[in-house]
Motif scaffolding. Structure first.
Motif, PDB file in Angstrom:
ATOM      1  N   SER A 141      -5.922  37.281 -11.997  1.00 40.34           N
ATOM      2  CA  SER A 141      -5.119  36.777 -10.869  1.00 40.34           C
ATOM      3  C   SER A 141      -6.017  36.375  -9.703  1.00 40.34           C
ATOM      4  CB  SER A 141      -4.110  37.834 -10.418  1.00 40.34           C
ATOM      5  OG  SER A 141      -4.738  38.907  -9.740  1.00 40.34           O
ATOM      6  N   GLY A 142      -7.144  37.074  -9.566  1.00 41.16           N
ATOM      7  CA  GLY A 142      -8.105  36.692  -8.539  1.00 41.16           C
ATOM      8  C   GLY A 142      -9.019  35.569  -8.983  1.00 41.16           C
ATOM      9  N   PHE A 143      -9.486  35.635 -10.215  1.00 40.97           N
ATOM     10  CA  PHE A 143     -10.448  34.645 -10.713  1.00 40.97           C
ATOM     11  C   PHE A 143      -9.814  33.260 -10.831  1.00 40.97           C
ATOM     12  CE2 PHE A 143     -12.726  32.426 -14.136  1.00 40.97           C
ATOM     13  CZ  PHE A 143     -14.015  32.503 -13.656  1.00 40.97           C
ATOM     14  N   ILE A 144      -8.575  33.221 -11.337  1.00 39.65           N
ATOM     15  CA  ILE A 144      -7.920  31.922 -11.563  1.00 39.65           C
ATOM     16  C   ILE A 144      -7.173  31.447 -10.323  1.00 39.65           C
ATOM     17  CG2 ILE A 144      -6.182  30.703 -12.936  1.00 39.65           C
ATOM     18  CD1 ILE A 144      -6.814  32.595 -15.241  1.00 39.65           C
ATOM     19  N   PHE A 145      -6.372  32.349  -9.729  1.00 36.47           N
ATOM     20  CA  PHE A 145      -5.464  31.940  -8.648  1.00 36.47           C
ATOM     21  C   PHE A 145      -5.928  32.363  -7.256  1.00 36.47           C
ATOM     22  CE2 PHE A 145      -2.776  32.432 -12.482  1.00 36.47           C
ATOM     23  CZ  PHE A 145      -2.273  31.140 -12.570  1.00 36.47           C
ATOM     24  N   HIS A 146      -7.025  33.109  -7.181  1.00 37.35           N
ATOM     25  CA  HIS A 146      -7.542  33.586  -5.897  1.00 37.35           C
ATOM     26  C   HIS A 146      -6.489  34.384  -5.121  1.00 37.35           C
ATOM     27  CE1 HIS A 146     -10.949  30.330  -5.754  1.00 37.35           C
ATOM     28  NE2 HIS A 146     -11.061  31.181  -6.773  1.00 37.35           N
ATOM     29  N   TYR A 147      -5.686  35.151  -5.849  1.00 41.58           N
ATOM     30  CA  TYR A 147      -4.689  36.004  -5.198  1.00 41.58           C
ATOM     31  C   TYR A 147      -5.427  37.163  -4.534  1.00 41.58           C
ATOM     32  CZ  TYR A 147      -0.484  38.842  -4.532  1.00 41.58           C
ATOM     33  OH  TYR A 147       0.538  39.591  -3.989  1.00 41.58           O
ATOM     34  N   ALA A 148      -5.302  37.289  -3.218  1.00 39.21           N
ATOM     35  CA  ALA A 148      -6.151  38.226  -2.482  1.00 39.21           C
ATOM     36  C   ALA A 148      -5.409  38.947  -1.360  1.00 39.21           C
ATOM     37  CB  ALA A 148      -7.354  37.474  -1.909  1.00 39.21           C
ATOM     38  N   PRO A 149      -4.425  39.804  -1.700  1.00 41.06           N
ATOM     39  CA  PRO A 149      -3.783  40.595  -0.650  1.00 41.06           C
ATOM     40  C   PRO A 149      -4.599  41.841  -0.286  1.00 41.06           C
ATOM     41  CG  PRO A 149      -2.773  41.108  -2.736  1.00 41.06           C
ATOM     42  CD  PRO A 149      -3.799  40.041  -3.009  1.00 41.06           C
ATOM     43  N   LEU A 150      -5.791  41.987  -0.859  1.00 42.43           N
ATOM     44  CA  LEU A 150      -6.659  43.148  -0.706  1.00 42.43           C
ATOM     45  C   LEU A 150      -6.001  44.380  -1.323  1.00 42.43           C
ATOM     46  CD1 LEU A 150      -8.108  42.512   2.858  1.00 42.43           C
ATOM     47  CD2 LEU A 150      -8.893  41.660   0.648  1.00 42.43           C
ATOM     48  N   TYR A 151      -6.807  45.409  -1.575  1.00 45.46           N
ATOM     49  CA  TYR A 151      -6.291  46.536  -2.345  1.00 45.46           C
ATOM     50  C   TYR A 151      -5.203  47.301  -1.600  1.00 45.46           C
ATOM     51  CZ  TYR A 151      -8.949  49.856   0.535  1.00 45.46           C
ATOM     52  OH  TYR A 151      -9.422  50.605   1.574  1.00 45.46           O
ATOM     53  N   GLY A 211      -0.131  33.626  -9.187  1.00 44.82           N
ATOM     54  CA  GLY A 211      -1.141  34.659  -8.966  1.00 44.82           C
ATOM     55  C   GLY A 211      -0.511  35.998  -8.643  1.00 44.82           C
ATOM     56  N   ALA A 212       0.511  35.978  -7.786  1.00 48.99           N
ATOM     57  CA  ALA A 212       1.192  37.217  -7.418  1.00 48.99           C
ATOM     58  C   ALA A 212       1.877  37.848  -8.628  1.00 48.99           C
ATOM     59  CB  ALA A 212       2.211  36.944  -6.317  1.00 48.99           C
ATOM     60  N   THR A 213       2.507  37.024  -9.438  1.00 50.83           N
ATOM     61  CA  THR A 213       3.193  37.536 -10.635  1.00 50.83           C
ATOM     62  C   THR A 213       2.212  38.179 -11.595  1.00 50.83           C
ATOM     63  OG1 THR A 213       4.858  35.777 -10.420  1.00 50.83           O
ATOM     64  CG2 THR A 213       4.717  36.923 -12.535  1.00 50.83           C
ATOM     65  N   MET A 214       1.087  37.499 -11.837  1.00 53.56           N
ATOM     66  CA  MET A 214       0.082  38.053 -12.733  1.00 53.56           C
ATOM     67  C   MET A 214      -0.466  39.369 -12.195  1.00 53.56           C
ATOM     68  SD  MET A 214      -3.419  36.258 -14.168  1.00 53.56           S
ATOM     69  CE  MET A 214      -2.536  35.088 -15.183  1.00 53.56           C
ATOM     70  N   PHE A 215      -0.704  39.413 -10.895  1.00 54.72           N
ATOM     71  CA  PHE A 215      -1.225  40.621 -10.254  1.00 54.72           C
ATOM     72  C   PHE A 215      -0.250  41.789 -10.407  1.00 54.72           C
ATOM     73  CE2 PHE A 215      -1.685  43.448  -6.597  1.00 54.72           C
ATOM     74  CZ  PHE A 215      -3.052  43.645  -6.537  1.00 54.72           C
TER      75      PHE A 215
END
Length: 553
Positions: free
Chosen positions: A123-133, A150-154
């Motif tokens: 989700s980070g590598f492909i979609f750059h989904y980054a809400p932080l931990y 990205g959010a769904t995958m995360f």
């Protein structure tokens, strides 16, 4: 023997996987995947260290923060959880001298947690989904910054990890309480009292009153008590994170189907309190209780003697469980809307008890080792001492910032990331786990292999210890000088600290490569692949051959 042949066949013929029981194989699967994810997390850490020294030309800010989001999830859930769950999946049935409740569930656990960690990483590598931990509200549902995909995958990845966690918990509890065929059924009440350390507390009370001990031989050994106790926090943490994931999933549906619900419908401060209550159980409950139990077990196995102050240790584990439920507010000391009474009571006063509970575990473990002198400086003893040192540095560093004044200065800086939780995880927790790996390795392989190189094991120890402390120290110094965490500096403002932090971080990564080479050279790639092949031994068999050293513990 050439390097190629050594890596394929292993040292002195490598591992004969055909002699391993299903329990041994599933435990080794947990460990192998956990070590691979540790390497991924270490590489990610070095990418971020390098970017903080000089921004990398191919690294965008979006990608950097996506790595920062995936990094702790890969490191904590993908690596640490799998290593811990693997060790305890083996130890619970081994110490109780009965089969694991379900080998199938154990295989499902490592499989779904591996899949979940990979999904979070993608989700980070492909979609750059980054809400932080921390996934602070409403950042996870800010779909102007992040994509729905990205959010769904995360969220699905996190859900997989938590489902696997619940599977481990069920398997652990079921193993403790079920009675195999041919064994005498144990009453539930004594098991529960032992699991929560109540019998140890009553033993202390009776001793003070001059009476006979409540129970002379508790039904559960002290390491099992710690495993059971820490698993309570693991269960609560999994529920909280699952609920957070469901909430995010609901707002993903809100975005896709235009239900018209605003994210303000969720109170951000309430969300942060509930979320941190659950997430903090990983650090202040799960880790400290699990680690204390592992220290106790390792001390008993290394010395071959009973633990010093056993009843005090049992009672301290019960106190730690209670304290772990009430300390989360130290994460919110700098949040202005947080009620002052919660900052003082939960954030400062109750958090200070961590020094007492962890200090007791530290004292009991070291005293047990001291009373058994002289001891041979084995790999497991060296790494145990390294783990003790890591927590001796990291816990006070955390308590320092659990102060209203110091927290304003330190909490959002590299001090927290470096001197506190990186030292706690990389030096304290990871070196403790390495100690457990070294001491369990002969048992899990039926003593059929000999470590390829003790010299490489020594290099692994010193590089990891010095690298972990050094990186944490320079990151901490950068924090004291004002370097914020979750921030990219493009002008080289903190180069003086980040260059040595990067050098020490590289030592950590090199230590992992040396360890992995040493292990693969020991068992061989054929043996490694064989771990993932089905065992032909009956699943009721825990260890095909008795291991007297473990039984002494």
């Amino acid at each position: 023997m050439g390097i190629k042949e050594l890596l394929i066949n292993g040292h002195q013929g490598g591992l004969d996987h055909t002699g391993l029981s299903p329990l041994q194989k599933v435990t080794l699967r947990f460990v192998v995947i956990g070590l691979i994810f540790y390497g991924v997390a270490a590489i990610e850490g070095m990418i971020m260290r390098g970017h903080e020294i000089t921004p990398l030309p191919l690294m965008t800010d979006e990608h950097f923060f996506a790595i920062m989001t995936a990094h702790p999830i890969v490191g904590i859930f993908g690596s640490t959880y799998l290593l811990v769950f693997g060790a305890f999946t083996f130890l619970v049935p081994y110490l109780m001298k009965k089969p694991l409740f379900s080998i199938k569930l154990a295989n499902f656990t490592w499989g779904i947690m591996t899949a979940g960690t990979v999904l979070v990483w993608l989700s980070g590598f492909i979609f750059h989904y980054a809400p932080l931990y921390t996934i602070y509200w409403p950042l996870p549902v800010d779909f102007q910054q992040f994509s729905v995909a990205g959010a769904t995958m995360f969220v699905i990845g996190i859900a997989f990890i938590m489902i696997g966690t619940l599977g481990f918990i069920f398997n652990t509890y079921a193993t403790v309480f079920y009675t195999p065929k041919g064994q005498k059924k144990q009453p539930i009440k004594p098991l529960l009292m032992s699991a929560f350390g109540i019998d140890g507390f009553l033993n202390i009370v009776n001793k003070i009153r001059g009476k006979e001990p409540y129970v002379k031989e508790p039904p559960l050994s002290l390491p099992l008590v710690a495993i059971f106790r820490g698993t309570v926090d693991t269960f609560l943490d999994a529920l909280v994170i699952l609920v957070a994931g469901i909430l995010i999933l609901f707002f993903i549906g809100n975005q896709v189907f235009q239900w018209g619900l605003h994210y303000h419908a969720v109170d951000a401060l309430l969300y942060k309190n509930i979320f941190w209550w659950g997430l903090d159980l990983i650090a202040d409950g799960l880790v400290l209780i699990y680690v204390a139990g592992t220290w106790y077990l390792l001390a008993m196995l290394i010395t071959g003697r009973n633990l010093f102050m056993q009843n005090i240790a049992r009672a301290a584990l019960l106190l730690e469980l209670i304290v772990s439920w009430a300390v989360w507010s130290h994460h919110l000391l700098s949040d202005q809307p947080q009620p002052e009474i919660m900052k003082l009571a939960s954030g400062e006063m109750i958090t200070a008890f961590e020094l007492i509970t962890q200090g007791l575990a530290f004292f009991i473990t070291l005293t047990t080792l001291w009373l058994a002198r002289p001891l041979k400086m084995t790999n497991e003893l060296k790494f145990l001492l390294g783990g003790l040192l890591g927590f001796a540095l990291a816990v006070p560093a955390g308590i320092i910032q659990a102060d209203l004044g110091m927290n304003r200065l330190l909490h959002n800086t590299q001090w927290v990331a470096g001197a506190h939780f990186h030292v706690a995880i990389l030096v304290g927790l990871t070196m403790t786990l390495y100690s457990a790996i070294y001491i369990l390795f002969p048992i899990l392989t039926n003593k059929s292999v000999k470590l390829y190189s003790q010299r490489l094991a020594n290099w692994h120890f010193w590089l990891h210890l010095i690298g972990g402390i050094g990186m944490g120290a320079f990151m901490g110094m950068a924090g004291i000088d004002g370097m914020l965490r979750r921030h990219v500096y493009t002008e080289g403002e903190f180069m003086l600290y980040m260059i040595p932090a990067g050098i020490f971080g590289a030592m950590l990564l090199l230590a992992w490569f040396i360890f992995m080479f040493n292990i693969i050279a020991t068992i061989g790639l054929k043996g490694l692949i064989g771990i993932f092949k089905p065992s032909k031994i009956d699943k009721e068999v825990v260890v095909p051959e008795p291991a007297t050293a473990m039984q002494k513990g």
